[in-house]
Design a protein around this motif. Structure first.
Motif, mmCIF file in Angstrom:
data_model
loop_
_atom_site.group_PDB
_atom_site.id
_atom_site.type_symbol
_atom_site.label_atom_id
_atom_site.label_comp_id
_atom_site.label_asym_id
_atom_site.label_seq_id
_atom_site.Cartn_x
_atom_site.Cartn_y
_atom_site.Cartn_z
ATOM 1 N N ASN A 86 0.790 -1.230 0.000
ATOM 2 C CA ASN A 86 0.000 0.000 0.000
ATOM 3 C C ASN A 86 0.822 1.279 0.000
ATOM 4 N N SER A 87 2.063 1.213 -0.443
ATOM 5 C CA SER A 87 2.861 2.427 -0.598
ATOM 6 C C SER A 87 2.331 3.220 -1.787
ATOM 7 N N VAL A 88 2.604 4.506 -1.790
ATOM 8 C CA VAL A 88 2.203 5.365 -2.903
ATOM 9 C C VAL A 88 3.366 6.262 -3.294
ATOM 10 N N ILE A 89 3.306 6.734 -4.509
ATOM 11 C CA ILE A 89 4.193 7.805 -4.952
ATOM 12 C C ILE A 89 3.405 9.077 -4.742
ATOM 13 N N SER A 90 3.954 9.976 -3.957
ATOM 14 C CA SER A 90 3.241 11.192 -3.561
ATOM 15 C C SER A 90 3.060 12.159 -4.718
ATOM 16 N N ALA A 91 1.994 12.920 -4.640
ATOM 17 C CA ALA A 91 1.737 13.973 -5.623
ATOM 18 C C ALA A 91 2.973 14.856 -5.738
ATOM 19 N N GLY A 92 3.240 15.306 -6.952
ATOM 20 C CA GLY A 92 4.395 16.161 -7.196
ATOM 21 C C GLY A 92 4.979 15.867 -8.559
ATOM 22 N N THR A 93 6.246 16.211 -8.719
ATOM 23 C CA THR A 93 6.950 15.995 -9.979
ATOM 24 C C THR A 93 8.313 15.399 -9.683
ATOM 25 N N GLY A 94 8.882 14.722 -10.684
ATOM 26 C CA GLY A 94 10.223 14.177 -10.521
ATOM 27 C C GLY A 94 10.491 13.028 -11.471
ATOM 28 N N VAL A 95 11.570 12.307 -11.186
ATOM 29 C CA VAL A 95 11.934 11.131 -11.965
ATOM 30 C C VAL A 95 11.163 9.945 -11.396
ATOM 31 N N LEU A 96 10.359 9.305 -12.229
ATOM 32 C CA LEU A 96 9.610 8.123 -11.808
ATOM 33 C C LEU A 96 10.534 6.915 -11.716
ATOM 34 N N THR A 97 11.296 6.665 -12.772
ATOM 35 C CA THR A 97 12.263 5.570 -12.822
ATOM 36 C C THR A 97 13.226 5.836 -13.965
ATOM 37 N N VAL A 98 14.321 5.111 -13.978
ATOM 38 C CA VAL A 98 15.292 5.212 -15.069
ATOM 39 C C VAL A 98 15.366 3.842 -15.723
ATOM 40 N N LEU A 99 15.128 3.805 -17.021
ATOM 41 C CA LEU A 99 15.110 2.554 -17.761
ATOM 42 C C LEU A 99 16.471 2.234 -18.347
ATOM 43 N N ASP A 100 16.847 0.972 -18.272
ATOM 44 C CA ASP A 100 18.043 0.445 -18.935
ATOM 45 C C ASP A 100 17.565 0.000 -20.321
ATOM 46 N N ILE A 101 18.106 0.615 -21.376
ATOM 47 C CA ILE A 101 17.558 0.406 -22.716
ATOM 48 C C ILE A 101 18.632 0.063 -23.737
ATOM 49 N N ASP A 102 18.176 -0.488 -24.851
ATOM 50 C CA ASP A 102 18.938 -0.573 -26.091
ATOM 51 C C ASP A 102 18.145 0.227 -27.108
ATOM 52 N N VAL A 103 18.787 1.201 -27.727
ATOM 53 C CA VAL A 103 18.121 2.059 -28.713
ATOM 54 C C VAL A 103 17.919 1.271 -30.001
ATOM 55 N N ILE A 104 16.694 1.303 -30.549
ATOM 56 C CA ILE A 104 16.422 0.636 -31.827
ATOM 57 C C ILE A 104 15.761 1.562 -32.849
ATOM 58 N N ASP A 105 15.487 2.805 -32.469
ATOM 59 C CA ASP A 105 14.843 3.737 -33.385
ATOM 60 C C ASP A 105 15.340 5.152 -33.076
ATOM 61 N N PHE A 106 14.888 6.115 -33.853
ATOM 62 C CA PHE A 106 15.347 7.486 -33.713
ATOM 63 C C PHE A 106 14.604 8.271 -32.641
ATOM 64 N N GLU A 107 13.467 7.744 -32.171
ATOM 65 C CA GLU A 107 12.728 8.409 -31.110
ATOM 66 C C GLU A 107 12.011 7.390 -30.240
ATOM 67 N N ALA A 108 11.741 7.798 -29.006
ATOM 68 C CA ALA A 108 10.976 6.982 -28.055
ATOM 69 C C ALA A 108 9.703 7.734 -27.708
ATOM 70 N N CYS A 109 8.609 6.972 -27.532
ATOM 71 C CA CYS A 109 7.313 7.562 -27.200
ATOM 72 C C CYS A 109 6.598 6.695 -26.165
ATOM 73 N N ILE A 110 5.928 7.342 -25.212
ATOM 74 C CA ILE A 110 5.116 6.652 -24.223
ATOM 75 C C ILE A 110 3.669 6.609 -24.719
ATOM 76 N N SER A 111 3.022 5.455 -24.542
ATOM 77 C CA SER A 111 1.599 5.335 -24.884
ATOM 78 C C SER A 111 0.938 4.369 -23.898
ATOM 79 N N ASP A 112 -0.364 4.239 -24.025
ATOM 80 C CA ASP A 112 -1.149 3.286 -23.227
ATOM 81 C C ASP A 112 -0.877 3.413 -21.729
ATOM 82 N N VAL A 113 -0.915 4.631 -21.220
ATOM 83 C CA VAL A 113 -0.628 4.893 -19.806
ATOM 84 C C VAL A 113 -1.834 4.509 -18.946
ATOM 85 N N ILE A 114 -1.575 3.700 -17.923
ATOM 86 C CA ILE A 114 -2.597 3.313 -16.945
ATOM 87 C C ILE A 114 -2.017 3.594 -15.559
#
Length: 168
Positions: A86-114
């Motif tokens: 039952n922990s929460v991330i408090s209202a506000g702004t900041g870095v949610l998480t940092v992803l470890d990635i391999d780049v495969i395209d020229f841009e990244a986009c977020i979609s389907d946010v729940i």
């Protein structure tokens, strides 16, 4: 407001300035192997999921999700963050998480946010703008070199950088 209380930037008496924040996940700094996911939220949230294009996701760490004790899992193009205590991330702004990635395209986009609150009720969130990724393309074929099967050109024999004589 009365007494010593003051009106915050959202015109709320004795507020903390978060009640008028936009509900959004966006992308921050991108390198060849990491990508920041940022958040802005006017209310606490207890779970999240989104899809990310343009990269292969190898894992996630840090940010407000880690600080709040969330488990963040990744698979294919999906990132899922949750907690069982039952922990929460408090209202506000900041870095949610940092992803470890391999780049495969020229841009990244977020979609389907729940996003959900601590009662499992959905909170309407948006995905921010796409971000440019560091993607080398020496042969200008619109394929990132790190995933390009042929950096150069195929000859008439379908050999990468061949001279056309191997099929004579």
């Amino acid at each position: 407001c009365g007494g010593e209380a003051v009106v915050d930037s959202c015109d709320i008496c004795n507020g903390d300035g978060t009640s008028c924040l936009e509900e959004i996940f966006s992308l921050g700094v991108a390198t060849e192997n990491s990508l920041e996911v940022l958040y802005s939220s006017s209310e606490d949230f207890a779970g999240f999921q989104f899809t990310l294009s343009g990269v292969n996701i190898n894992g996630a760490s840090g940010g407000a999700a880690e600080e709040a004790g969330f488990t963040v899992t990744t698979g294919d193009a999906v990132v899922l963050g949750y907690t069982l205590d039952n922990s929460v991330i408090s209202a506000g702004t900041g870095v949610l998480t940092v992803l470890d990635i391999d780049v495969i395209d020229f841009e990244a986009c977020i979609s389907d946010v729940i996003v959900s609150d601590d009662n499992a009720s959905q909170i309407d969130f948006d995905g921010g703008s796409c971000v440019n990724l560091p993607c080398e393309d020496a042969d200008s074929d619109a394929v990132c070199d790190n995933v390009d099967e042929c950096i150069g050109e195929y000859d008439s024999c379908d050999i990468c950088n061949g001279d056309g004589t191997s099929c004579l």
